[in-house]
Design an enzyme around this catalytic site. Structure first.
Site, PDB file in Angstrom:
ATOM      1  N   GLU A  49      31.529  81.490  46.067  1.00  0.00           N
ATOM      2  CA  GLU A  49      32.544  82.205  45.303  1.00  0.00           C
ATOM      3  C   GLU A  49      31.914  83.485  44.762  1.00  0.00           C
ATOM      4  O   GLU A  49      30.893  83.441  44.063  1.00  0.00           O
ATOM      5  CB  GLU A  49      33.069  81.353  44.148  1.00  0.00           C
ATOM      6  CG  GLU A  49      33.940  80.196  44.619  1.00  0.00           C
ATOM      7  CD  GLU A  49      34.568  79.417  43.471  1.00  0.00           C
ATOM      8  OE1 GLU A  49      34.217  79.686  42.294  1.00  0.00           O
ATOM      9  OE2 GLU A  49      35.382  78.528  43.744  1.00  0.00           O
ATOM     10  N   ASP A  60      36.577  83.406  31.249  1.00  0.00           N
ATOM     11  CA  ASP A  60      35.123  83.343  31.360  1.00  0.00           C
ATOM     12  C   ASP A  60      34.448  83.388  29.998  1.00  0.00           C
ATOM     13  O   ASP A  60      34.888  84.089  29.084  1.00  0.00           O
ATOM     14  CB  ASP A  60      34.611  84.502  32.223  1.00  0.00           C
ATOM     15  CG  ASP A  60      35.022  84.345  33.668  1.00  0.00           C
ATOM     16  OD1 ASP A  60      34.791  83.255  34.217  1.00  0.00           O
ATOM     17  OD2 ASP A  60      35.585  85.297  34.242  1.00  0.00           O
ATOM     18  N   TYR A 175      40.703  74.080  42.787  1.00  0.00           N
ATOM     19  CA  TYR A 175      39.604  74.182  41.819  1.00  0.00           C
ATOM     20  C   TYR A 175      40.080  73.520  40.538  1.00  0.00           C
ATOM     21  O   TYR A 175      40.966  74.026  39.863  1.00  0.00           O
ATOM     22  CB  TYR A 175      39.282  75.659  41.603  1.00  0.00           C
ATOM     23  CG  TYR A 175      38.070  75.970  40.744  1.00  0.00           C
ATOM     24  CD1 TYR A 175      37.809  75.301  39.549  1.00  0.00           C
ATOM     25  CD2 TYR A 175      37.200  76.989  41.104  1.00  0.00           C
ATOM     26  CE1 TYR A 175      36.709  75.616  38.769  1.00  0.00           C
ATOM     27  CE2 TYR A 175      36.098  77.319  40.324  1.00  0.00           C
ATOM     28  CZ  TYR A 175      35.872  76.629  39.157  1.00  0.00           C
ATOM     29  OH  TYR A 175      34.794  76.951  38.371  1.00  0.00           O
TER      30      TYR A 175
END
Length: 265
Positions: A49, A60, A175
């Site tokens: 990725e 994040d 994911y």
């Protein structure tokens, strides 16, 4: 069959779990990313990725946020990320590459142009964190038409309706965000992952990769026991930020080799 699907099929036939490292394009050195990617592939990464730097990465944590800031300061944007994939493909035609990022860089580049150019350089999957599946069916269809897998996130809070929607338009893998929070959080609950993955698989007939909170070989192995793939990003990004240009690729390879050994043991 896509390169991602073929990779998971081959791993399944050998009873192995996929190792999916994440790095930020252009960090810690603008000219080192391809070397890092090649080293990780050689060390046992099954899918890579590649993070597209963005100034407001809401999912994040601080480690990846700072990595993105460093990459942006070096002038890394979508054109440079795609050039890195093209350069990687000149050496490695086997390892799938997934671009992971946010809607803004894709839309600034131009959605149609992005899909076309990503397909040309050899991108295999795209995960846009802030594109909910309910709002991007056309985008997903466009990706698939260019032989690119649209990949989506699922979370502990995902409803059955969300899982059904992802099942309808996703390909490659899904994911699973293993915790409520941002990347790099340290409170991974593998027991909860073991409960959630079968719930996802009841609706989504794709491999399930698990990420967020996986920092070392022990947690990677525990997650691999209950999933199809382990995604590891923050620990790797943090490791690389302190390495010199001369040894950054080797450090990435050594880290991935250690995780690969744990998964295969």
């Amino acid at each position: 069959m896509s390169r991602i699907a073929a990779t998971f099929e081959a791993l399944g036939a050998r009873g192995r779990k996929a190792l999916i490292p994440y790095v930020v394009a252009g960090d810690p050195y603008a000219d080192a990313t391809v070397d890092i990617m090649l080293a990780m592939a050689s060390a046992g990464a099954d899918v890579i990725e590649l993070g597209v730097p963005f100034s407001d990465p809401i999912a994040d944590g601080p480690v990846i946020q700072k990595a993105g800031e460093r990459a942006l300061a070096k002038g890394i944007g979508m054109p440079q990320v795609l050039a890195m994939v093209r350069q990687f493909r000149a050496t490695n035609q086997a390892t799938p590459i997934v671009l992971m990022g946010y809607a803004n860089p894709v839309e600034r580049y131009g959605v149609d142009r992005f899909v076309t150019d990503a397909g040309v350089v050899g991108v295999d999957g795209v995960l846009v964190v802030d594109y909910p599946p309910e709002e991007c069916e056309a985008f997903a269809a466009s990706l698939r038409a260019s032989a690119i897998d649209p990949i989506f996130l699922l979370a502990p809070t995902s409803t059955e309706q969300r899982m059904r929607h992802v099942a309808r338009i996703a390909s490659g893998y899904v994911y699973y965000v293993s915790l409520k929070g941002v990347t790099g959080a340290g409170h991974l609950d593998t027991a909860a992952v073991a409960v959630m993955v079968p719930r996802i698989k009841a609706f989504v007939k794709l491999p399930v990769g698990v990420g967020f909170g996986i920092r070392d070989a022990a947690t990677a192995r525990a997650v691999a026991d209950v999933s199809d793939a382990v995604v590891i990003g923050t620990a790797l990004v943090q490791l690389l930020e302190s390495r010199t240009r001369d040894n950054v690729a080797a450090a990435a390879g050594d880290f991935i080799a250690g995780i690969r050994a744990a998964l295969d043991s």
